[in-house]
Scaffold this active site. Structure first.
Site, PDB file in Angstrom:
ATOM      1  N   GLY A 230      44.013  40.075  36.057  1.00 26.81           N
ATOM      2  CA  GLY A 230      44.006  41.030  37.154  1.00 26.81           C
ATOM      3  C   GLY A 230      43.859  40.393  38.524  1.00 26.81           C
ATOM      4  O   GLY A 230      43.659  39.179  38.671  1.00 26.81           O
ATOM      5  N   HIS A 231      43.930  41.231  39.546  1.00 29.70           N
ATOM      6  CA  HIS A 231      43.873  40.771  40.927  1.00 29.70           C
ATOM      7  C   HIS A 231      42.496  40.194  41.265  1.00 29.70           C
ATOM      8  O   HIS A 231      41.471  40.652  40.770  1.00 29.70           O
ATOM      9  CB  HIS A 231      44.224  41.906  41.897  1.00 29.70           C
ATOM     10  CG  HIS A 231      43.256  43.050  41.881  1.00 29.70           C
ATOM     11  ND1 HIS A 231      43.251  44.008  40.899  1.00 29.70           N
ATOM     12  CD2 HIS A 231      42.252  43.380  42.724  1.00 29.70           C
ATOM     13  CE1 HIS A 231      42.297  44.887  41.139  1.00 29.70           C
ATOM     14  NE2 HIS A 231      41.657  44.518  42.243  1.00 29.70           N
ATOM     15  N   ASN A 232      42.517  39.166  42.092  1.00 36.24           N
ATOM     16  CA  ASN A 232      41.306  38.480  42.586  1.00 36.24           C
ATOM     17  C   ASN A 232      40.568  37.680  41.521  1.00 36.24           C
ATOM     18  O   ASN A 232      39.500  37.128  41.798  1.00 36.24           O
ATOM     19  CB  ASN A 232      40.309  39.452  43.229  1.00 36.24           C
ATOM     20  CG  ASN A 232      40.874  40.172  44.430  1.00 36.24           C
ATOM     21  OD1 ASN A 232      41.844  39.728  45.034  1.00 36.24           O
ATOM     22  ND2 ASN A 232      40.288  41.298  44.786  1.00 36.24           N
TER      23      ASN A 232
END
Length: 353
Positions: free
Chosen positions: A259-261
């Site tokens: 996922g993001h980050n």
């Protein structure tokens, strides 16, 4: 291409015995090996199968009586799977193609390094930089401002979005997507999922006045380190403001979601259908088993092993082996499982009193 037993053993750092000048041009399981195949009988369990094939030479376990197994030559492999790594590299066929296909679409501002191969219907965006020796298959799309290091492999259908950086020798299997927007949305008022988290579900969930989800755009891109490999159909989402990062030497299996980050450390293994939710930090050398899940905003320490199907909902200290849902220390999980299996017998015993 044929290789002698002597040359194969030298490349593997192994010992060879017998007629070491025998040439082989492929590898095979013992029972189906032909005379020009190198049979792989690396443990005693495969010894009997050699009599069903026609191999003259085999990779066998140390200390085996290779002559009694009917072989003319043998290579001893102290660590079977490590030998497999070297052997399959030697016997694999080179990547196909040369030069740039006339059917590729390349923006004039893109920088293409020396010796790059670009397949048919590949699209390379503005200001992209492709490192020397990189191989790009058919139907690959590379967005604007992407930087790809030297000697990478991008297989058919790979999609790389804008502002992605790949290190050297990165391998992306078919249909990998790097840099798509993260799953990040927000409502005007606190949503039911926010209320559930804050109250641990102790208040009823009701319909909001405005159910609209407002999209948070992903501006941060992705940074992939050297020698990373990502399996078919896997995805690494772009960060919201800073980049999502995958450390050097990490290997990601098919159908994995990062996922993001997220920050994934160096030399990790993420097995098939694993998922790492947004803003989580995964330490170096972590192994995430198949179908395991890691919640958002948690930290996994270095050298952690997560068993298949585990679900991590909170931070995990370095060096632990975790199993179950929610994931607990392996010995705790096994004791709990044993106790659960004993429960029907205990209840039945109590009922008879």
């Amino acid at each position: 291409m044929a290789h002698s037993i002597r040359d194969i053993a030298a490349a593997l750092g192994a010992q060879a015995f017998g007629a070491v000048d025998i040439l082989v041009d492929g590898a095979s399981e013992p029972g189906t090996a032909g005379r020009s195949d190198l049979a792989l009988a690396m443990t005693p369990a495969y010894g009997d199968a050699l009599s069903h094939g026609h191999a003259r030479a085999a990779v066998v376990w140390p200390g085996s009586d290779w002559q009694a197994l009917g072989l003319e030559a043998a290579i001893y492999a102290p660590r079977a799977r490590l030998a497999m790594a070297g052997l399959t590299q030697m016997l694999d066929k080179p990547l196909s193609g040369a030069g740039i296909s006339p059917h590729a679409v390349i923006d004039p501002s893109a920088q293409i390094g020396e010796g790059v191969v670009i397949g048919a219907f590949a699209v390379i965006g503005a200001d992209a930089v492709i490192g020397a020796g990189t191989w790009i298959s058919d139907h690959v799309s590379i967005g604007s401002n992407v930087v790809i290091g030297k000697n990478c492999q991008l297989h058919a259908g790979v999609r790389i979005q804008r502002n992605v950086v790949l290190g050297a020798r990165v391998i992306l299997q078919p249909n990998v997507v790097i840099g798509a927007d993260g799953f990040s949305f927000v409502s005007v008022e606190p949503s039911n999922v926010e209320l559930a988290r804050e109250t641990l579900g102790n208040v009823p969930m009701t319909a909001p006045d405005d159910p609209t989800w407002h999209r948070i755009h992903s501006l941060g891109g992705v940074e992939i380190g050297d020698d990373v490999e990502i399996g078919a159909g896997s995805t690494v989402d772009a960060g919201t403001i800073r980049a999502t990062r995958v450390g050097k030497g990490t290997k990601i299996d098919n159908l994995v979601q990062v996922g993001h980050n997220v920050i994934v450390g160096e030399h990790c293994l993420l097995c098939a259908q694993a998922g790492v939710a947004g803003s989580t930090v995964v330490g170096d050398r972590v192994v995430v088993g198949g179908k395991a899940g890691i919640a958002d905003n948690v930290t996994i320490g270095a050298d952690v092993v997560l068993g298949g199907g585990s679900v991590v909902l909170s931070n995990v200290p370095a060096g632990r082996v975790m199993m179950g849902y929610p994931a607990t220390k392996m010995n705790t999980h096994l004791e709990s499982y044993k106790a659960l299996r004993r429960l029907p017998r205990l209840l039945n015993s109590l009922a008879k009193r």
